[in-house]
Design a protein around this motif. Structure first.
Motif, PDB file in Angstrom:
ATOM      1  N   ASP A 177     -10.152   3.422 -10.640  1.00 47.13           N
ATOM      2  CA  ASP A 177     -10.127   3.177  -9.208  1.00 47.13           C
ATOM      3  C   ASP A 177      -8.726   2.757  -8.797  1.00 47.13           C
ATOM      4  O   ASP A 177      -8.075   1.976  -9.476  1.00 47.13           O
ATOM      5  CB  ASP A 177     -11.110   2.071  -8.844  1.00 47.13           C
ATOM      6  CG  ASP A 177     -12.549   2.501  -9.049  1.00 47.13           C
ATOM      7  OD1 ASP A 177     -12.799   3.717  -8.946  1.00 47.13           O
ATOM      8  OD2 ASP A 177     -13.400   1.639  -9.321  1.00 47.13           O
ATOM      9  N   SER A 178      -8.287   3.263  -7.678  1.00 51.32           N
ATOM     10  CA  SER A 178      -6.974   2.871  -7.188  1.00 51.32           C
ATOM     11  C   SER A 178      -7.103   1.555  -6.426  1.00 51.32           C
ATOM     12  O   SER A 178      -8.201   1.060  -6.181  1.00 51.32           O
ATOM     13  CB  SER A 178      -6.400   3.949  -6.270  1.00 51.32           C
ATOM     14  OG  SER A 178      -7.226   4.095  -5.138  1.00 51.32           O
ATOM     15  N   LEU A 179      -5.980   1.003  -6.058  1.00 53.32           N
ATOM     16  CA  LEU A 179      -5.992  -0.243  -5.310  1.00 53.32           C
ATOM     17  C   LEU A 179      -6.548   0.008  -3.910  1.00 53.32           C
ATOM     18  O   LEU A 179      -6.310   1.044  -3.303  1.00 53.32           O
ATOM     19  CB  LEU A 179      -4.572  -0.798  -5.198  1.00 53.32           C
ATOM     20  CG  LEU A 179      -3.940  -1.291  -6.492  1.00 53.32           C
ATOM     21  CD1 LEU A 179      -2.489  -1.662  -6.229  1.00 53.32           C
ATOM     22  CD2 LEU A 179      -4.690  -2.472  -7.038  1.00 53.32           C
ATOM     23  N   ASN A 180      -7.267  -0.969  -3.425  1.00 52.38           N
ATOM     24  CA  ASN A 180      -7.818  -0.880  -2.085  1.00 52.38           C
ATOM     25  C   ASN A 180      -6.670  -1.036  -1.078  1.00 52.38           C
ATOM     26  O   ASN A 180      -6.006  -2.061  -1.062  1.00 52.38           O
ATOM     27  CB  ASN A 180      -8.857  -1.988  -1.902  1.00 52.38           C
ATOM     28  CG  ASN A 180      -9.584  -1.882  -0.593  1.00 52.38           C
ATOM     29  OD1 ASN A 180      -9.260  -1.030   0.237  1.00 52.38           O
ATOM     30  ND2 ASN A 180     -10.554  -2.744  -0.400  1.00 52.38           N
ATOM     31  N   PRO A 181      -6.419  -0.039  -0.227  1.00 54.06           N
ATOM     32  CA  PRO A 181      -5.292  -0.145   0.699  1.00 54.06           C
ATOM     33  C   PRO A 181      -5.456  -1.271   1.714  1.00 54.06           C
ATOM     34  O   PRO A 181      -4.477  -1.889   2.114  1.00 54.06           O
ATOM     35  CB  PRO A 181      -5.248   1.207   1.403  1.00 54.06           C
ATOM     36  CG  PRO A 181      -6.339   2.027   0.865  1.00 54.06           C
ATOM     37  CD  PRO A 181      -7.083   1.249  -0.152  1.00 54.06           C
ATOM     38  N   LEU A 182      -6.684  -1.559   2.114  1.00 51.71           N
ATOM     39  CA  LEU A 182      -6.906  -2.648   3.063  1.00 51.71           C
ATOM     40  C   LEU A 182      -6.574  -3.989   2.422  1.00 51.71           C
ATOM     41  O   LEU A 182      -5.925  -4.849   3.039  1.00 51.71           O
ATOM     42  CB  LEU A 182      -8.357  -2.629   3.535  1.00 51.71           C
ATOM     43  CG  LEU A 182      -8.736  -3.588   4.655  1.00 51.71           C
ATOM     44  CD1 LEU A 182      -7.922  -3.282   5.906  1.00 51.71           C
ATOM     45  CD2 LEU A 182     -10.205  -3.500   4.954  1.00 51.71           C
ATOM     46  N   LEU A 183      -6.965  -4.168   1.179  1.00 49.83           N
ATOM     47  CA  LEU A 183      -6.672  -5.410   0.466  1.00 49.83           C
ATOM     48  C   LEU A 183      -5.176  -5.533   0.190  1.00 49.83           C
ATOM     49  O   LEU A 183      -4.591  -6.609   0.349  1.00 49.83           O
ATOM     50  CB  LEU A 183      -7.461  -5.453  -0.843  1.00 49.83           C
ATOM     51  CG  LEU A 183      -7.330  -6.708  -1.676  1.00 49.83           C
ATOM     52  CD1 LEU A 183      -7.919  -7.897  -0.933  1.00 49.83           C
ATOM     53  CD2 LEU A 183      -8.039  -6.538  -3.001  1.00 49.83           C
ATOM     54  N   ALA A 206      -0.155  -8.160   1.602  1.00 44.97           N
ATOM     55  CA  ALA A 206       1.266  -8.077   1.958  1.00 44.97           C
ATOM     56  C   ALA A 206       1.526  -8.746   3.305  1.00 44.97           C
ATOM     57  O   ALA A 206       2.522  -9.454   3.476  1.00 44.97           O
ATOM     58  CB  ALA A 206       1.716  -6.623   1.989  1.00 44.97           C
ATOM     59  N   LEU A 207       0.626  -8.548   4.257  1.00 45.31           N
ATOM     60  CA  LEU A 207       0.777  -9.185   5.565  1.00 45.31           C
ATOM     61  C   LEU A 207       0.691 -10.698   5.445  1.00 45.31           C
ATOM     62  O   LEU A 207       1.479 -11.425   6.062  1.00 45.31           O
ATOM     63  CB  LEU A 207      -0.298  -8.669   6.526  1.00 45.31           C
ATOM     64  CG  LEU A 207      -0.286  -9.269   7.929  1.00 45.31           C
ATOM     65  CD1 LEU A 207       1.010  -8.915   8.645  1.00 45.31           C
ATOM     66  CD2 LEU A 207      -1.489  -8.802   8.710  1.00 45.31           C
ATOM     67  N   ALA A 208      -0.237 -11.194   4.639  1.00 39.38           N
ATOM     68  CA  ALA A 208      -0.378 -12.639   4.449  1.00 39.38           C
ATOM     69  C   ALA A 208       0.884 -13.228   3.811  1.00 39.38           C
ATOM     70  O   ALA A 208       1.353 -14.300   4.237  1.00 39.38           O
ATOM     71  CB  ALA A 208      -1.603 -12.931   3.587  1.00 39.38           C
ATOM     72  N   VAL A 209       1.442 -12.549   2.826  1.00 43.22           N
ATOM     73  CA  VAL A 209       2.661 -13.044   2.171  1.00 43.22           C
ATOM     74  C   VAL A 209       3.822 -13.051   3.159  1.00 43.22           C
ATOM     75  O   VAL A 209       4.597 -14.011   3.221  1.00 43.22           O
ATOM     76  CB  VAL A 209       2.978 -12.196   0.918  1.00 43.22           C
ATOM     77  CG1 VAL A 209       4.368 -12.475   0.397  1.00 43.22           C
ATOM     78  CG2 VAL A 209       1.946 -12.453  -0.157  1.00 43.22           C
ATOM     79  N   LEU A 210       3.953 -11.992   3.951  1.00 42.17           N
ATOM     80  CA  LEU A 210       5.054 -11.939   4.914  1.00 42.17           C
ATOM     81  C   LEU A 210       4.897 -12.992   6.004  1.00 42.17           C
ATOM     82  O   LEU A 210       5.885 -13.591   6.438  1.00 42.17           O
ATOM     83  CB  LEU A 210       5.144 -10.541   5.532  1.00 42.17           C
ATOM     84  CG  LEU A 210       5.656  -9.453   4.596  1.00 42.17           C
ATOM     85  CD1 LEU A 210       5.547  -8.089   5.263  1.00 42.17           C
ATOM     86  CD2 LEU A 210       7.078  -9.729   4.176  1.00 42.17           C
ATOM     87  N   LEU A 211       3.670 -13.235   6.454  1.00 43.52           N
ATOM     88  CA  LEU A 211       3.461 -14.282   7.446  1.00 43.52           C
ATOM     89  C   LEU A 211       3.759 -15.662   6.866  1.00 43.52           C
ATOM     90  O   LEU A 211       4.305 -16.529   7.563  1.00 43.52           O
ATOM     91  CB  LEU A 211       2.031 -14.221   7.992  1.00 43.52           C
ATOM     92  CG  LEU A 211       1.750 -13.067   8.947  1.00 43.52           C
ATOM     93  CD1 LEU A 211       0.269 -13.035   9.314  1.00 43.52           C
ATOM     94  CD2 LEU A 211       2.608 -13.164  10.187  1.00 43.52           C
TER      95      LEU A 211
END
Length: 50
Positions: A21-27, A32-37
């Motif tokens: 399974d590939s990584l979930n793009p939403l997760l 990434a958004l949480a880290v940038l915020l």
């Protein structure tokens, strides 16, 4: 191992026939958004220019 014997073995390794399974793009995007915020919060919180 000679080069002629290594080429088919390396080609078989490079062929991606696995069904993982590939990584979930939403997760991934949410993380990434949480880290940038968090970085934005830290950069503005510790800004000494005021």
């Amino acid at each position: 191992m000679s080069l002629h014997a290594a080429v088919p073995a390396l080609a078989m390794l490079a062929d991606d026939n696995s069904n993982h399974d590939s990584l979930n793009p939403l997760l991934t995007g949410g993380g990434a958004l949480a880290v940038l915020l968090l970085l934005l919060f830290l950069a503005t919180r510790f800004n000494k220019d005021r």
